[in-house]
Design an enzyme around this catalytic site. Sequence first.
Site, PDB file in Angstrom:
ATOM      1  N   ARG A 143       0.951  -1.247   0.106  1.00  0.00           N
ATOM      2  CA  ARG A 143      -0.043  -0.037   0.022  1.00  0.00           C
ATOM      3  C   ARG A 143       0.806   1.181  -0.098  1.00  0.00           C
ATOM      4  O   ARG A 143       0.389   2.579   0.239  1.00  0.00           O
ATOM      5  CB  ARG A 143      -1.047   0.084   1.423  1.00  0.00           C
ATOM      6  CG  ARG A 143      -1.986   1.109   1.108  1.00  0.00           C
ATOM      7  CD  ARG A 143      -2.968   0.861   2.284  1.00  0.00           C
ATOM      8  NE  ARG A 143      -4.153   1.997   2.023  1.00  0.00           N
ATOM      9  CZ  ARG A 143      -5.017   2.234   0.855  1.00  0.00           C
ATOM     10  NH1 ARG A 143      -5.135   0.989   0.197  1.00  0.00           N
ATOM     11  NH2 ARG A 143      -5.782   3.167   0.793  1.00  0.00           N
TER      12      ARG A 143
ATOM     13  N   THR B  26     -18.586   7.329  15.826  1.00  0.00           N
ATOM     14  CA  THR B  26     -19.552   8.048  16.681  1.00  0.00           C
ATOM     15  C   THR B  26     -21.064   7.777  16.302  1.00  0.00           C
ATOM     16  O   THR B  26     -21.485   7.600  15.487  1.00  0.00           O
ATOM     17  CB  THR B  26     -19.550   9.612  16.238  1.00  0.00           C
ATOM     18  OG1 THR B  26     -18.264  10.413  16.240  1.00  0.00           O
ATOM     19  CG2 THR B  26     -20.367  10.626  16.993  1.00  0.00           C
TER      20      THR B  26
ATOM     21  N   HIS C  39      -7.717   7.982   4.380  1.00  0.00           N
ATOM     22  CA  HIS C  39      -7.503   7.454   3.222  1.00  0.00           C
ATOM     23  C   HIS C  39      -6.068   6.833   2.841  1.00  0.00           C
ATOM     24  O   HIS C  39      -6.119   5.948   1.892  1.00  0.00           O
ATOM     25  CB  HIS C  39      -7.908   8.530   1.985  1.00  0.00           C
ATOM     26  CG  HIS C  39      -8.485   8.019   0.828  1.00  0.00           C
ATOM     27  ND1 HIS C  39      -8.260   6.656   0.494  1.00  0.00           N
ATOM     28  CD2 HIS C  39      -9.090   8.454  -0.134  1.00  0.00           C
ATOM     29  CE1 HIS C  39      -9.087   6.281  -0.719  1.00  0.00           C
ATOM     30  NE2 HIS C  39      -9.600   7.457  -1.001  1.00  0.00           N
TER      31      HIS C  39
ATOM     32  N   ASP D 219      -9.403   2.425   2.160  1.00  0.00           N
ATOM     33  CA  ASP D 219     -10.230   2.897   1.110  1.00  0.00           C
ATOM     34  C   ASP D 219     -11.667   2.751   1.227  1.00  0.00           C
ATOM     35  O   ASP D 219     -12.170   1.842   2.067  1.00  0.00           O
ATOM     36  CB  ASP D 219      -9.818   2.078  -0.232  1.00  0.00           C
ATOM     37  CG  ASP D 219      -8.378   2.457  -0.736  1.00  0.00           C
ATOM     38  OD1 ASP D 219      -7.805   3.452  -0.460  1.00  0.00           O
ATOM     39  OD2 ASP D 219      -7.731   1.394  -1.117  1.00  0.00           O
TER      40      ASP D 219
END
Length: 220
Positions: A20, A172, A193, A197
């Site tokens: 990544r 939340t 991000h 994703d």
Amino acid sequence: MDENHSLFSFRVIDIDTWQRAEYYTHYTASVPCTYSMTIKLDISALRREGIKTYPFLLYALSTIINRHEEFRTAYNSAGQLGIYSKMIPLYTVFNKETKTFSTIWTQHTETYTAFLNAYQQDIKQYGSATTLTGKPCIPENTFNVSMIPWISFDGFNLNLQKGYDYLLPIFTFGKYFQDHKRWFIPLAVQVHHAVCDGFHLCQFLNELQEYICTICNNGQ
């Protein structure tokens, strides 16, 4: 062993071999980007079975987070990028007298029964705290959960001045409500991000919903 030192590990990421790496660099250096998503989580099964909503949702979040590295990727206390082997919830409780909230953490366990017992002990000991940190000695492998039980919402977003350095998810919950014969609770999730994703977030939320239904149907 003191619960502050319960076993967990932190695996440092080798950025040169990390699959990544390109996405991480893009969303931390070129286009720093966090995003949020709000859904209505179906908790009809919890209401039907008489299961306490908040502790069960904390346990469910922990369970699904510990299945996915994307939600355990963070900077440790030394500033290293890596992945925690285990995450535990750091959640808010409200003091009705002072109209302020405090944070409490409870270790994740293998069963909900054990977690509920630990949660109830923590609430009993620290639930009436009048300071921001209700339960001291917060471990570094925690993720944040807040409850806003006074209103339901369709969207919720946190504006963090230094949010681009915070990689862990933030959850939340709002006020649950009834729609026809089903019960729902709004859940807003903010993620970075660089490590997560849309696919990963949707996968997480789908698994969370499925887990709630499955565990209740199994009589847990």
